[in-house]
Design a protein around this motif. Structure first.
Motif, PDB file in Angstrom:
ATOM      1  N   GLN A 192       9.059   9.037   6.277  1.00  0.00           N
ATOM      2  CA  GLN A 192       9.114   8.409   4.957  1.00  0.00           C
ATOM      3  C   GLN A 192       9.330   6.909   5.086  1.00  0.00           C
ATOM      4  O   GLN A 192       8.722   6.114   4.369  1.00  0.00           O
ATOM      5  CB  GLN A 192      10.238   9.023   4.126  1.00  0.00           C
ATOM      6  CG  GLN A 192       9.856  10.365   3.538  1.00  0.00           C
ATOM      7  CD  GLN A 192      11.003  11.031   2.830  1.00  0.00           C
ATOM      8  OE1 GLN A 192      12.125  10.517   2.815  1.00  0.00           O
ATOM      9  NE2 GLN A 192      10.745  12.172   2.244  1.00  0.00           N
ATOM     10  N   ALA A 193      10.203   6.529   6.030  1.00  0.00           N
ATOM     11  CA  ALA A 193      10.473   5.101   6.234  1.00  0.00           C
ATOM     12  C   ALA A 193       9.196   4.373   6.642  1.00  0.00           C
ATOM     13  O   ALA A 193       8.919   3.266   6.176  1.00  0.00           O
ATOM     14  CB  ALA A 193      11.560   4.915   7.300  1.00  0.00           C
ATOM     15  N   ALA A 194       8.395   4.986   7.499  1.00  0.00           N
ATOM     16  CA  ALA A 194       7.142   4.358   7.932  1.00  0.00           C
ATOM     17  C   ALA A 194       6.186   4.209   6.750  1.00  0.00           C
ATOM     18  O   ALA A 194       5.568   3.155   6.560  1.00  0.00           O
ATOM     19  CB  ALA A 194       6.498   5.183   9.045  1.00  0.00           C
ATOM     20  N   ALA A 195       6.082   5.261   5.927  1.00  0.00           N
ATOM     21  CA  ALA A 195       5.212   5.198   4.749  1.00  0.00           C
ATOM     22  C   ALA A 195       5.713   4.121   3.787  1.00  0.00           C
ATOM     23  O   ALA A 195       4.932   3.380   3.193  1.00  0.00           O
ATOM     24  CB  ALA A 195       5.167   6.551   4.041  1.00  0.00           C
ATOM     25  N   ASP A 196       7.027   4.011   3.693  1.00  0.00           N
ATOM     26  CA  ASP A 196       7.641   3.002   2.835  1.00  0.00           C
ATOM     27  C   ASP A 196       7.291   1.597   3.332  1.00  0.00           C
ATOM     28  O   ASP A 196       7.181   0.659   2.553  1.00  0.00           O
ATOM     29  CB  ASP A 196       9.162   3.208   2.862  1.00  0.00           C
ATOM     30  CG  ASP A 196       9.879   2.367   1.836  1.00  0.00           C
ATOM     31  OD1 ASP A 196       9.680   2.624   0.637  1.00  0.00           O
ATOM     32  OD2 ASP A 196      10.634   1.459   2.223  1.00  0.00           O
ATOM     33  N   LEU A 197       7.108   1.474   4.650  1.00  0.00           N
ATOM     34  CA  LEU A 197       6.775   0.175   5.254  1.00  0.00           C
ATOM     35  C   LEU A 197       5.261   0.044   5.439  1.00  0.00           C
ATOM     36  O   LEU A 197       4.795  -0.474   6.443  1.00  0.00           O
ATOM     37  CB  LEU A 197       7.512   0.019   6.591  1.00  0.00           C
ATOM     38  CG  LEU A 197       9.031  -0.134   6.458  1.00  0.00           C
ATOM     39  CD1 LEU A 197       9.726   0.175   7.775  1.00  0.00           C
ATOM     40  CD2 LEU A 197       9.393  -1.529   5.993  1.00  0.00           C
ATOM     41  N   TYR A 198       4.510   0.548   4.494  1.00  0.00           N
ATOM     42  CA  TYR A 198       3.069   0.311   4.368  1.00  0.00           C
ATOM     43  C   TYR A 198       2.200   1.008   5.412  1.00  0.00           C
ATOM     44  O   TYR A 198       1.038   0.647   5.610  1.00  0.00           O
ATOM     45  CB  TYR A 198       2.766  -1.199   4.360  1.00  0.00           C
ATOM     46  CG  TYR A 198       3.680  -1.963   3.435  1.00  0.00           C
ATOM     47  CD1 TYR A 198       3.528  -1.867   2.059  1.00  0.00           C
ATOM     48  CD2 TYR A 198       4.722  -2.737   3.934  1.00  0.00           C
ATOM     49  CE1 TYR A 198       4.391  -2.530   1.203  1.00  0.00           C
ATOM     50  CE2 TYR A 198       5.589  -3.403   3.084  1.00  0.00           C
ATOM     51  CZ  TYR A 198       5.415  -3.295   1.711  1.00  0.00           C
ATOM     52  OH  TYR A 198       6.273  -3.931   0.864  1.00  0.00           O
ATOM     53  N   ALA A 199       2.733   2.024   6.138  1.00  0.00           N
ATOM     54  CA  ALA A 199       1.902   2.758   7.089  1.00  0.00           C
ATOM     55  C   ALA A 199       1.133   3.850   6.339  1.00  0.00           C
ATOM     56  O   ALA A 199       1.733   4.624   5.586  1.00  0.00           O
ATOM     57  CB  ALA A 199       2.771   3.379   8.178  1.00  0.00           C
ATOM     58  N   THR A 200      -0.186   3.890   6.552  1.00  0.00           N
ATOM     59  CA  THR A 200      -0.992   4.946   5.947  1.00  0.00           C
ATOM     60  C   THR A 200      -0.649   6.268   6.645  1.00  0.00           C
ATOM     61  O   THR A 200      -0.070   6.246   7.738  1.00  0.00           O
ATOM     62  CB  THR A 200      -2.490   4.668   6.125  1.00  0.00           C
ATOM     63  OG1 THR A 200      -2.753   4.626   7.534  1.00  0.00           O
ATOM     64  CG2 THR A 200      -2.899   3.345   5.500  1.00  0.00           C
ATOM     65  N   PRO A 201      -0.988   7.414   6.046  1.00  0.00           N
ATOM     66  CA  PRO A 201      -0.630   8.691   6.680  1.00  0.00           C
ATOM     67  C   PRO A 201      -1.060   8.775   8.148  1.00  0.00           C
ATOM     68  O   PRO A 201      -0.309   9.267   8.993  1.00  0.00           O
ATOM     69  CB  PRO A 201      -1.352   9.722   5.819  1.00  0.00           C
ATOM     70  CG  PRO A 201      -1.403   9.103   4.477  1.00  0.00           C
ATOM     71  CD  PRO A 201      -1.592   7.634   4.713  1.00  0.00           C
TER      72      PRO A 201
END
Lengths: 357, 267
Positions: B171-180
């Motif tokens: 979730q943190a990665a997605a929050d930091l603009y990482a696509t799935p």
């Protein structure tokens, strides 16, 4: 002026048997450049609201806008919102610097710009010495700073903080509270802070939303919330409060005449639809001891508890309730009351707040 | 005084039964290893220490061929089954629970439940039809068969690893603009490696060891090490078999130790 966050009839029900309504039709407006706190006991819906804003959950119904643009259908990675997680959620396989640079890297920023920002951020949270450390090699307080720097580095328009201070010890928590407030003022980013700690909320926030059972009970500045709690839940949750029964006996403009159970009458400001039997809230530090003739209430002093900075006096009002007074201690103050004596209690009209139930 | 809970190790006869069980399990293996160093040609009469059967096995062309074939099959079966297992593990841990999830688990675990001989016969008949239709007789049949029964072995450690991972990191990665996909490549995969390696190793050992399915699926001249050994036993039995077995045992034990160490790697 557009709002940083605007939620309309926002509702979230978790599937299950039975389904759980975590958030029931919430309306909220959060200003740009504001330190806004969602305060409430666990299970009140504050974290759900935060996760809806971050995009980790999808609302069951309602509208969510960020600076006037609809937000509810954007995935988390398309929202200019970053989160500081309760457990920090630092990437264990990356160094401190790699963690902080991750967001900008994903945005496709040039390496030189990433490096400059990472350096600046590590400076900001005083972690410059630790750039190449693994995240497992730094203390809890340092991990907290890294999590903060990582969330701030991509320059989000809104920063979400999910009880980020709860894992820190008392002294560190105190200094981080001031630090967070300073960072918010310096960066001008809208902070949305989630906590169950009322003192934390009062010291840091521009405005506070008090929540319980998936609903917002009151929104206001720290002083508003503390001095003029809207209902019994807010008065009880924020600080210590004495609750008194009173009857509305008359109205004169903004002021309402109230008869206390002792038979004495006071005037206080009340909401318009206050009639009949109402509940009054009086903060312990707003009441004083008086002689039993002068007192608005009288009772028997049961306990005198010394707390260092102040003394708590527990007065039995005779009708089954106990009224607590808090007196500031000073070296030349005589111990003016002893347990067992009959005393009076008085408080200024402004100290009495009529609550909605 | 609180009484201790029922302690099976304090029951009469426990120690005796335990020792008997371990003897039953390991005495034959110990004897096998010991006789691999026999100087004589018997697998039952000790005539002194010698490396001769190891040298004999090493120089035996058939053993060499079978070994290489076994390793090729095990390598590909391990690679294929692990890839499939990673996808299966992601689909069963990183998605919303879906209808028929229990059925999917059952299907993935099927090779652990169905008698091997049934799978072997089914594959024999199925592949025979394809062989007739295509005329192809190569190793691919064995590789596919091995991949199939290795999937659950690769799947289990990978799924365990995925379930043990902290979801807020993704979730943190997605929050930091990482696509799935970026989340998977940059956050999930690097943490999943120990699980993937463990799964791959387990699959490799399982493939290396298989007799039943290989015996049914292989074409002429496609002996793997275990089926070669089985064939030898029908003729003259020399300590050469012991030497090959001991070598296989060594490889398996090494792999299992590596697997255990890898499964213990935690954040």
């Amino acid at each position: 002026m557009t709002k940083a966050i605007k939620a309309q009839s926002l509702r979230k029900v978790y599937n299950g048997n039975p389904p759980v309504e975590a958030l029931g039709s919430v309306d909220i407006e959060i200003e740009d450049n504001e330190f806004f706190t969602l305060l409430g006991p666990s299970g009140c819906g504050k974290t759900t609201l935060l996760r809806l804003i971050a995009g980790f959950e999808h609302p069951t119904s309602g509208r969510l806008e960020m600076f006037g643009e609809p937000l509810q259908d954007l995935p988390p990675y398309k929202r200019q919102i970053n989160t500081v997680f309760q457990n920090y959620a630092l990437f264990p396989h990356m160094t401190v610097a790699e963690n902080i640079g991750f967001g900008m890297e994903m945005l496709g920023k040039p390496k030189s710009e990433i490096k400059a920002t990472v350096d600046e951020m590590m400076d900001l949270v005083q972690m410059s010495e630790m750039a190449d450390r693994q995240t497992s090699q730094i203390s809890g307080g340092q991990q907290q700073r890294v999590a903060l720097a990582r969330a701030l580095a991509p320059r989000p328009r809104i920063l979400l903080l999910d009880e980020p201070l709860s894992a820190l010890d008392f002294k560190l928590r105190k200094s981080m509270q001031l630090e967070l407030k300073r960072l918010q003022t310096e960066t001008g980013i809208t902070f949305i802070f989630v906590t169950h700690d009322q003192e934390e909320a009062l010291t840091m926030s521009d405005r506070i939303a008090v929540m319980s059972n998936g609903a917002i009970r009151q929104i206001g500045g720290p002083r508003d919330i503390y001095d003029h709690p809207a209902d019994r839940f807010v008065a009880d949750f924020i600080g210590d409060t004495n609750f008194l029964d009173a009857d509305v006996v008359g109205k004169d403009g903004d002021l309402t005449a109230l008869r206390l159970t002792s038979g004495k009458t006071i005037t206080a400001s009340a909401h318009d639809d206050a009639t009949g039997r109402v509940t009054l809230a009086v903060r312990p530090e707003h009441a004083q001891l008086a002689t039993s003739d002068e007192g608005l209430l009288t009772g028997q002093l049961r306990e005198v508890v010394y707390f260092g900075t102040d003394t708590h006096l527990h007065v039995d009002l005779g009708d089954g309730t106990t009224f607590v007074l808090r007196q500031q201690n000073s070296p030349d103050m005589p111990a003016n009351a002893t347990a067992g004596s009959t005393v009076g209690i008085t408080f200024p009209p402004a100290a009495a707040q009529v609550l909605r139930d | 005084m609180a009484k201790r809970a029922f302690d099976i190790r304090r029951q009469t006869g426990f120690t005796g039964i335990a020792i008997a069980c371990f003897l039953m399990l390991y005495m034959p293996i110990i004897l096998l290893v010991v006789y691999s160093f026999n100087a004589g040609t018997s697998i039952a009469i000790w005539e002194g220490f010698s490396w001769r059967w190891y040298a004999s096995a090493w120089e035996n062309d058939l053993v060499q061929e079978a070994t290489i074939r076994s390793l090729i099959i095990a390598f590909w079966a391990s690679a294929l089954s692990t890839s499939v297992a990673v996808l299966a593990a992601l689909a069963t841990t990183r998605t919303r629970s879906f209808k028929g999830q229990t059925a999917v688990f059952a299907v993935i675990h099927q090779p652990l439940m169905v008698p091997e001989i049934v799978t072997a016969v089914a594959l024999l008949i199925f592949f025979a039809m394809i062989k007739v239709a295509t005329g192809y007789n190569g190793l691919a049949y064995l590789i596919i068969a091995h991949s199939a029964f290795c999937i659950p072995f690769a799947y289990l450690p990978i799924r365990a690893r995925l379930q043990g991972m902290d979801l807020t990191l993704e979730q943190a990665a997605a929050d930091l603009y990482a696509t799935p996909f970026q989340v998977f490549r940059r956050v999930t995969l690097p943490q999943l490696w120990p699980g993937i390696l463990a799964g791959a190793m387990l699959a490799f050992v399982i493939s290396l060891d298989d007799v039943v399915i290989t015996e049914f699926v292989k074409s002429a001249g496609q002996d793997t090490l275990p089926t070669y050994m089985l064939g030898q036993l029908r003729r003259v039995v020399t300590p050469e078999i012991n030497a090959i077995s001991t070598a296989l045992l060594g490889i398996s034990v090494t792999m299992v130790i590596a697997y255990t160490l890898l499964s213990k790697v935690r954040n």
